[in-house]
Design an enzyme around this catalytic site. Sequence first.
Site, mmCIF file in Angstrom:
data_model
loop_
_atom_site.group_PDB
_atom_site.id
_atom_site.type_symbol
_atom_site.label_atom_id
_atom_site.label_comp_id
_atom_site.label_asym_id
_atom_site.label_seq_id
_atom_site.Cartn_x
_atom_site.Cartn_y
_atom_site.Cartn_z
ATOM 1 N N ASP A 37 46.139 41.700 47.174
ATOM 2 C CA ASP A 37 45.733 40.394 47.684
ATOM 3 C C ASP A 37 46.319 39.290 46.806
ATOM 4 O OD1 ASP A 37 43.446 38.918 49.449
ATOM 5 O OD2 ASP A 37 43.593 37.997 47.462
ATOM 6 N N TYR A 42 48.197 30.797 44.308
ATOM 7 C CA TYR A 42 48.308 31.482 43.013
ATOM 8 C C TYR A 42 49.691 31.344 42.385
ATOM 9 C CZ TYR A 42 44.168 33.992 44.809
ATOM 10 O OH TYR A 42 42.957 34.332 45.351
ATOM 11 N N ASN A 133 35.954 31.634 52.789
ATOM 12 C CA ASN A 133 35.024 30.578 52.401
ATOM 13 C C ASN A 133 34.497 29.773 53.588
ATOM 14 O OD1 ASN A 133 35.586 31.046 49.463
ATOM 15 N ND2 ASN A 133 37.620 30.342 50.090
ATOM 16 N N GLN A 154 36.907 36.390 53.654
ATOM 17 C CA GLN A 154 36.893 36.600 52.204
ATOM 18 C C GLN A 154 36.035 35.530 51.532
ATOM 19 O OE1 GLN A 154 40.220 36.456 48.699
ATOM 20 N NE2 GLN A 154 40.742 37.716 50.473
ATOM 21 N N LYS A 224 40.073 41.533 40.287
ATOM 22 C CA LYS A 224 41.322 41.185 39.621
ATOM 23 C C LYS A 224 41.441 41.986 38.336
ATOM 24 C CE LYS A 224 42.002 38.274 36.475
ATOM 25 N NZ LYS A 224 42.049 37.095 35.567
ATOM 26 N N SER A 225 42.584 42.617 38.132
ATOM 27 C CA SER A 225 42.844 43.290 36.866
ATOM 28 C C SER A 225 44.345 43.497 36.716
ATOM 29 C CB SER A 225 42.136 44.646 36.802
ATOM 30 O OG SER A 225 42.403 45.262 35.572
ATOM 31 N N GLU A 233 39.490 51.906 36.085
ATOM 32 C CA GLU A 233 38.026 51.807 36.063
ATOM 33 C C GLU A 233 37.506 51.280 37.396
ATOM 34 O OE1 GLU A 233 35.054 48.677 34.000
ATOM 35 O OE2 GLU A 233 36.251 49.852 32.579
ATOM 36 N N ASN A 234 38.165 50.261 37.929
ATOM 37 C CA ASN A 234 37.722 49.691 39.198
ATOM 38 C C ASN A 234 37.902 50.669 40.353
ATOM 39 O OD1 ASN A 234 37.073 47.309 37.864
ATOM 40 N ND2 ASN A 234 39.005 46.311 38.365
#
Length: 269
Positions: A37, A42, A133, A154, A224-225, A233-234
Amino acid sequence: MPDSSLPRIGLGTVSDDPPEWTEAVRTALEIGYRHIDTAQMYDNEEYVGEGIRASSIDGEEVFVATKTVYPDGPDHPEGVRDAIDGSVDRLGLDSVDLCYVHWPSDVYEPETVLPQFDEAREDGTIDRVGVCNFTPDLLDEAREILDAPLTAHQVEFHPLLQQDELLEYAQEHDHWLVAYCPIARGRVYDVPEVREIAEKHDATPAQVSLAWLLSKDNVAVIPKSSGEAHQRENLAAADIALDGEDVATIDSLEYEERIIDPDHGPWNW
């Protein structure tokens, strides 16, 4: 069921360092992510596209979502189609799987904006349409105007900001509710109930937050990572089976903490 093509765990890519996402996206795809995404806002679509091409994963296997129409975005609603085309070009793709209206901001005029999303879908530039939103009233309006089905909505969604009304709406109308900031930028670590559940499952509070969201029908998450350890981990959160008591405990939390400034849009929160 909502569109099964959208993987329930995706990679969010917002940050202050756009170039980092070439390697971050490549790594994420190599370890198992298939949903990426991004957004025009961004300023990293070019790097996200490079990361997709740098991986060993066939691009056809990757679900790519981006967003346009945002504060300080296109000066005129008539320019939305150019913005959509620009996102696809920057990503270096022939089309994107999902394109969202990013904010119902001052440049969002539904009767002008949404038909341009339909047009982009009809000519194959985008495959699906989403919004971000929105309130229920704005969702109703969008569904009336769009020819395309609404694939996803989203919103910010985590244990500290529970979107019951929008979740019920998504389930009723059978679209995805895609949770951004799903671990509240780490604030879930400060919630005693979440920490206790994490200890019970030998997991982290972040994983518990993601597992709680994934326990709900029609919900997907895009944490986000940029680092591999947190990405892994996610992903592993999908394997955590919270019991009914765990889910009820988090459901009962009465926080109302929003991470993203609501002044981005003209709606009433």
